[in-house]
Design an enzyme around this catalytic site. Structure first.
Site, PDB file in Angstrom:
ATOM      1  N   TYR A 173     -32.547  22.267   3.629  1.00 48.57           N
ATOM      2  CA  TYR A 173     -33.843  22.401   4.316  1.00 48.57           C
ATOM      3  C   TYR A 173     -34.530  21.035   4.404  1.00 48.57           C
ATOM      4  O   TYR A 173     -34.635  20.461   5.450  1.00 48.57           O
ATOM      5  CB  TYR A 173     -34.726  23.420   3.598  1.00 48.57           C
ATOM      6  CG  TYR A 173     -35.968  23.750   4.380  1.00 48.57           C
ATOM      7  CD1 TYR A 173     -35.911  24.641   5.451  1.00 48.57           C
ATOM      8  CD2 TYR A 173     -37.195  23.154   4.081  1.00 48.57           C
ATOM      9  CE1 TYR A 173     -37.043  24.931   6.203  1.00 48.57           C
ATOM     10  CE2 TYR A 173     -38.333  23.439   4.822  1.00 48.57           C
ATOM     11  CZ  TYR A 173     -38.252  24.324   5.876  1.00 48.57           C
ATOM     12  OH  TYR A 173     -39.373  24.613   6.625  1.00 48.57           O
ATOM     13  N   SER A 185     -34.876  26.732  10.841  1.00 45.98           N
ATOM     14  CA  SER A 185     -36.202  26.197  11.119  1.00 45.98           C
ATOM     15  C   SER A 185     -36.164  24.675  10.954  1.00 45.98           C
ATOM     16  O   SER A 185     -35.429  24.003  11.680  1.00 45.98           O
ATOM     17  CB  SER A 185     -37.232  26.857  10.195  1.00 45.98           C
ATOM     18  OG  SER A 185     -38.539  26.614  10.638  1.00 45.98           O
ATOM     19  N   ASP A 207     -39.391  34.520  18.890  1.00 51.14           N
ATOM     20  CA  ASP A 207     -39.794  33.557  17.862  1.00 51.14           C
ATOM     21  C   ASP A 207     -40.986  32.758  18.378  1.00 51.14           C
ATOM     22  O   ASP A 207     -40.848  31.924  19.268  1.00 51.14           O
ATOM     23  CB  ASP A 207     -38.631  32.629  17.527  1.00 51.14           C
ATOM     24  CG  ASP A 207     -38.915  31.756  16.305  1.00 51.14           C
ATOM     25  OD1 ASP A 207     -40.096  31.648  15.919  1.00 51.14           O
ATOM     26  OD2 ASP A 207     -37.961  31.202  15.739  1.00 51.14           O
ATOM     27  N   HIS A 222     -38.886  34.739  14.014  1.00 44.00           N
ATOM     28  CA  HIS A 222     -38.424  33.597  13.236  1.00 44.00           C
ATOM     29  C   HIS A 222     -37.573  34.009  12.038  1.00 44.00           C
ATOM     30  O   HIS A 222     -36.942  33.169  11.410  1.00 44.00           O
ATOM     31  CB  HIS A 222     -39.635  32.777  12.769  1.00 44.00           C
ATOM     32  CG  HIS A 222     -39.301  31.395  12.341  1.00 44.00           C
ATOM     33  ND1 HIS A 222     -38.697  30.477  13.177  1.00 44.00           N
ATOM     34  CD2 HIS A 222     -39.481  30.751  11.155  1.00 44.00           C
ATOM     35  CE1 HIS A 222     -38.533  29.330  12.527  1.00 44.00           C
ATOM     36  NE2 HIS A 222     -38.995  29.470  11.305  1.00 44.00           N
TER      37      HIS A 222
END
Length: 717
Positions: free
Chosen positions: A478, A558, A642, A677
């Site tokens: 991430y 993301s 999203d 999302h």
């Protein structure tokens, strides 16, 4: 090199792949029209030929989505073991899951899923009575795509307000009920976004939202958040703006929360995802003034507890790893703060319950929990059930016990009942799952990034896996927004590891594992550090024979989708498969959609300076797909609803890859319909998604059949 090993096991497994080369599946990509759109940044022209895909309301975009899905699912249908994976996921997923209980009024509430229910159900029971269904989100819609996204009770537990999301959208509806009979009290509230609900007595509650945007509510920009007060029995149109309506109060994110004793309203106001101003208002005095606690956004600060006018705050102001300070509401500004629990070398997360403070520290991303009294004296260190992640240390002030959870990468989450007075706890619930944690092991390693920075990574797999460079491996990351990746169990990762797969998670810069300095080291013009950390993690896995280029997949969602997109365009030679999910992929225009401008603290924007523009353009995945380069087999995933990271990011990236890819590796996009999302995604859709993702991954690593057929024998087509 420091190592930490836990959850030892018994089973020995060696994975192998089919060595013979096979013909790739032919893919005929839909033609994607190009338009003559050019933006100029500081005298530099940047073409944007797929700009038209940003219009999520157009018939052309809708047709493109249908054609792309037709090609993608046509490809996935040809993978021989895809159905077997789906069946195994369903089998492993089908066990009872229970959330930690919490008390409201006369009832104890808890979330439970019988196994394959699309959404968790809220149950309750009074004393030792029978449990009953309180709220069943599975009844909210026929296809399970309407989810429960928030539940808040009055202090006496007599009323509750809950938020629902339809189709995965960040826009919510609010419903108020009497808890005793579960009857709806009044009309449904609409258009609530990025908000919780905080009650003021039984009269009403505070919530936040934006004015409904003109045009598409999925992609139009929203940047002025407002805090409202809703009085029960009155129409929403009469709700009063408490903060955020005036030009000088304009912020992108505003939250209001009431103290447990209902004496104060605290208001947090932010222009980005990091840093907040802080205000308080005395609710015991009519028309009391708004008092400023912090007038700048140079820290993340909130009030965690009060006794009368005495306030305890958690802050990273001049304390990158956070600390707890104490002050009085009559003098709440930083010049009057006194350290209560000082900053340490480890990052702090704090909670309260039963008349005590609980501090959880991340020690190399692993939990350590301490208990303090209200004088700041250390009561004890809580001896956790193992090495991993603990959560939920907190409750109401009058509670003498509460529940906490514990998990790691190979241990399904269990809950424990904790006695605050003597520190003893007992296991409250343990899942009955067709998975044996003792067959697996996790090892924490530290590797060097490009600039020499030491980065931790936890590697999990079956015991006895041979380090021969042929193990299918997912590297997940991430690296942003001060978010920490701590060990937790995942059913989908369990299925991956059953097949001899290795699952590796590095704690990249940009995250919060080592406090604010670690976060800042992966932001703006230091963002390349995050990609370098990820690339170095992949090189470590290859050098140490966990895997090789041919058996390595990289995955992230993301901001992690950006990580995958940037890594695969910078080092396409490093991995066989790339799996960017709901990614931020157009770094020149991300801030023009929905609340994207709030991410500028981490990214910067293309408009702020020539240097920032050039830096963003230098790694923006959409702008760095090169003609004639052989990119890894890529499955881009997104949702058509999203409204956090709009799907146009993924659409434009997929179109660039399909136009410019060299070689036979497929570059596909899987677009989930009526999905957002990720939060609230029905279980049925999640199972389908991962059977496709894992099927695509194994197939493009060269497997004609799954490595561990014994596990899947009963699940073959």
């Amino acid at each position: 090199m420091k190592q930490l090993t836990f959850s030892l096991g018994l089973l020995i497994f060696a994975s192998c792949a089919t060595e013979t080369k096979r013909e790739p599946i032919a893919v005929n990509y839909p033609a994607t029209a190009k338009v003559d759109t050019v933006d100029t940044y500081f005298e530099t022209e940047v073409p944007d030929p797929f700009r038209w895909l940003e219009d999520d309301m157009s018939e052309e975009t809708e047709a493109w989505v249908k054609e792309q899905n037709k090609v993608t699912f046509g490809y996935l249908d040809k993978i021989p073991f895809r159905t077997a994976l789906k069946n195994r996921l369903e089998k492993l997923w089908n066990y009872e899951k229970l959330g930690s209980p919490f008390k409201e009024g006369d009832y104890t509430y808890f979330y439970k899923n019988d196994g394959l229910q699309n959404q968790y159900v809220v149950y309750r029971k009074k004393g030792n009575g029978e449990e009953e269904v309180f709220l069943d989100p599975n009844s909210f819609s026929e296809d399970g795509t309407t989810s429960l996204m928030g539940l808040s009770f009055t202090k006496d537990g007599s009323k509750a307000a809950y938020l629902i999301s339809e189709g995965g959208s960040d826009w919510r509806k609010g419903i108020v009920i009497n808890t005793e009979n579960r009857e709806i009290v009044e009309d449904t509230l609409v258009d609530i976004k990025f908000s919780g609900i905080s009650w003021k007595g039984n009269d009403g509650f505070f919530y936040s939202s934006y004015d409904k945007p003109k045009g598409s509510e999925l992609s139009a920009k929203t940047d002025q958040h407002k805090l409202y007060y809703h009085k029960l029995g009155t129409p929403q149109s009469e709700d009063k703006i408490v903060f955020g309506g005036a030009p000088e109060e304009k912020h992108r994110y505003i939250q209001g929360y009431v103290s447990e004793d209902e004496t104060y309203l605290f208001i947090s106001a932010s222009t980005s995802t990091s840093g907040n101003k802080l205000f308080l208002k005395d609710l015991t005095q009519k028309n009391s003034p708004l008092v400023t606690v912090l007038d700048h956004t140079e820290s993340d600060t909130y009030v965690m507890e009060n006794e009368g006018s005495k306030l305890w705050l958690v802050t990273n102001l001049n304390a990158p790893n956070k600390k707890i300070v104490v002050t009085d509401a009559s003098q709440p500004t930083p010049d009057h703060w006194k350290d209560f629990i000082p900053e340490t070398e480890h990052v702090l997360t704090a909670g309260t319950g039963g008349g005590y403070f609980f501090t959880e520290y991340m020690v190399d991303a692993i939990s350590k929990v301490l208990q303090y009294d209200y004088e700041g004296n250390l009561v004890r260190e809580v001896e956790l059930p193992g090495v991993g992640s603990a959560g939920g240390f907190g409750g109401k002030k009058e509670d003498n016990e509460f529940y906490f959870s514990f998990t790691n990468y190979n241990t399904p989450g269990s809950s424990y009942k904790y006695n605050v007075d003597n520190g003893e706890y007992e296991q409250y619930w343990k899942p009955e799952i067709d998975f044996n944690p003792s067959d697996y092991e996790s090892t924490q390693v530290f590797y060097s990034s490009k600039d020499g920075t030491k980065v931790p990574m936890i590697i999990t797999h079956k015991k006895g896996v041979e380090l021969n460079g042929k193990n299918p491996t997912i590297l997940y990351g991430y690296g942003g927004f001060n978010i920490s990746l701590t060990p937790s169990f995942s059913i989908v990762n369990a299925v991956w590891m059953e097949q001899g797969g290795v699952y590796a998670v590095p704690n990249l810069r940009g995250g919060g594992e080592y406090g604010k300095k670690w976060h800042i080291a992966g932001t703006k013009m230091q963002k390349q550090n995050v990609f370098d950390d990820f690339i170095a993690a992949a090189e470590y896995l290859i050098e140490n024979k966990y895997t090789s280029k041919e058996y390595l997949a990289i995955r992230g969602g993301s901001n992690g989708g950006l990580l995958v997109g940037a890594t695969m365009t910078q080092r396409p030679d490093l991995m066989q498969v790339a799996l960017p999910a709901v990614g931020v992929l157009d770094m020149l225009r991300y801030h023009t959609f929905t609340a994207g401008a709030g991410w500028a603290y981490d990214y910067g924007t293309s408009e702020e300076s020539p240097e920032m523009f050039e830096y963003l353009k230098g790694y923006s995945p959409v702008h760095n797909v090169q003609e004639g380069v052989a990119y890894p087999a890529t499955l881009v995933t997104t949702g058509d609803h999203d409204d956090r990271v709009v799907p146009a990011h993924s659409f434009k990236f997929a179109a660039q890859l399909q136009e410019k890819q060299a070689g036979d590796n497929p570059t596909l996009i899987r677009i989930e319909t009526n999905a957002g999302h990720g939060a609230g995604t029905p279980v049925s859709k999640t199972i389908e998604q991962y059977s496709d993702i894992f099927g695509f991954t194994f197939f493009n690593m060269g497997f004609d059949e799954l490595p561990n057929q014994a596990v899947l024998k009963e699940f073959k087509d």
